[in-house]
Motif scaffolding. Sequence first.
Motif, short mmCIF file in Angstrom:
data_model
loop_
_atom_site.label_atom_id
_atom_site.label_comp_id
_atom_site.label_asym_id
_atom_site.label_seq_id
_atom_site.Cartn_x
_atom_site.Cartn_y
_atom_site.Cartn_z
N ALA A 92 1.06 -0.72 -0.13
CA ALA A 92 0.25 0.10 0.10
C ALA A 92 1.22 1.27 -0.23
N ASP A 118 -6.32 5.26 -1.02
CA ASP A 118 -4.75 5.32 -0.74
C ASP A 118 -4.76 5.95 0.15
N ARG A 121 -6.08 3.12 2.78
CA ARG A 121 -4.99 1.22 3.11
C ARG A 121 -3.57 1.65 3.65
N VAL A 122 -3.32 2.57 3.72
CA VAL A 122 -2.33 2.44 4.23
C VAL A 122 -2.05 2.72 5.96
N TRP A 125 -3.47 -1.07 7.48
CA TRP A 125 -2.38 -1.85 7.89
C TRP A 125 -1.76 -1.47 8.68
N GLN A 172 -3.06 -10.05 -3.41
CA GLN A 172 -3.51 -8.98 -2.49
C GLN A 172 -4.68 -9.02 -1.66
#
Length: 357
Positions: A92, A118, A121-122, A125, A172
């Motif tokens: 990510a 985007d 997602r970072v 996780w 993924q």
Amino acid sequence: MSSDDLERRYRRLLAVYPWQHRRVYEDEMLAVLLADARPGQRRPGAAEVRDLVGAGLRARLRVGARGFTEPSWADAATVTGLLVAVALLALAGKALLNQVIHPGLPPGYVPSGPDLVDWLRVAGWAGVCAAVLLGRRWAAAGLAWAGVLGWGALVAPRTGDNPTYVVDTLPQFALAVVAAAALTVPAPRRRAIALLGVRRLLALVLGPAAMVALLVTNRVTSPTFDFGGGMSYQFFYGIEASSELVLWLYVAGLAVAALAMVIAVATLTAEVRRRIVVMLLPVAALALVIDNALAGWATSTMYMGHTIPLVPAQWAMLVLVAPVTFLAGALLVRRREETLRMVALGRDADREQPTGQ
């Protein structure tokens, strides 16, 4: 002779039961089945086949479920959950940085930049990794399952108009499912740190970070794109450099980071190591199916100029390959460990046998 044939066929049906069950109850069950048989009967009836096979499969399922409660499965799930979460965070982060850093491109070719998904997602996780390290396992599992559901909400609706994109993102997605499922397995608080130790933990966390840093550095320092064709450069699987030496230095750095991660996992106990491989094999099998079995479909879709839908058999293959691979791997691990256990018992018996007897 008919009695012998019937007994042989009953024994074949009883083979559906786990061997532990057969060792204790097979003779008793066989005696009851033969006593209830009709005179001259040569084969089991349809109802008997259904009942015996169904009961045998349920018994095997119960034994298999008990096997997944072993501490080695919980330890493997702890390591796998952290490892996959770190890998997904690296992927990510790399995708986000690719949209932020775009050296040498003319204004018309510059991407629009990352969007909210985007960044989520970072952040998601990163939150999973932090929760695992802090011992907040249920928070980590919840965030991971949120990522799985997010994929379903954002990507799955595009199955009809853009199936190639959906298929490309399936590995993924499978990684996210593996991380969420692994982190859902109950384990002691901060088990990942206790199991891995400082060195292994640093290798698993910093290895992907180092790989992303190398790839981003290569992207920033890569030769400027020359529309006139005057720039010569070396190219290797997306890594670009102005000289072969620099290119191989990047490759060596990536290999060292990957090797550190492999060594960290390889130095765990054999029981945990085998189960980590079993948990990761479904993702590898899915990627292999996409790259090989669906290669022709992807190429045709690219050059035909319109969407070619997948047939039900292809969707079934994509859905089933991961769980079938996992179950097959778990079965092989169990059989291998049972064999090793029996060999060890035999050796112990040989040592206890008095000399000369």
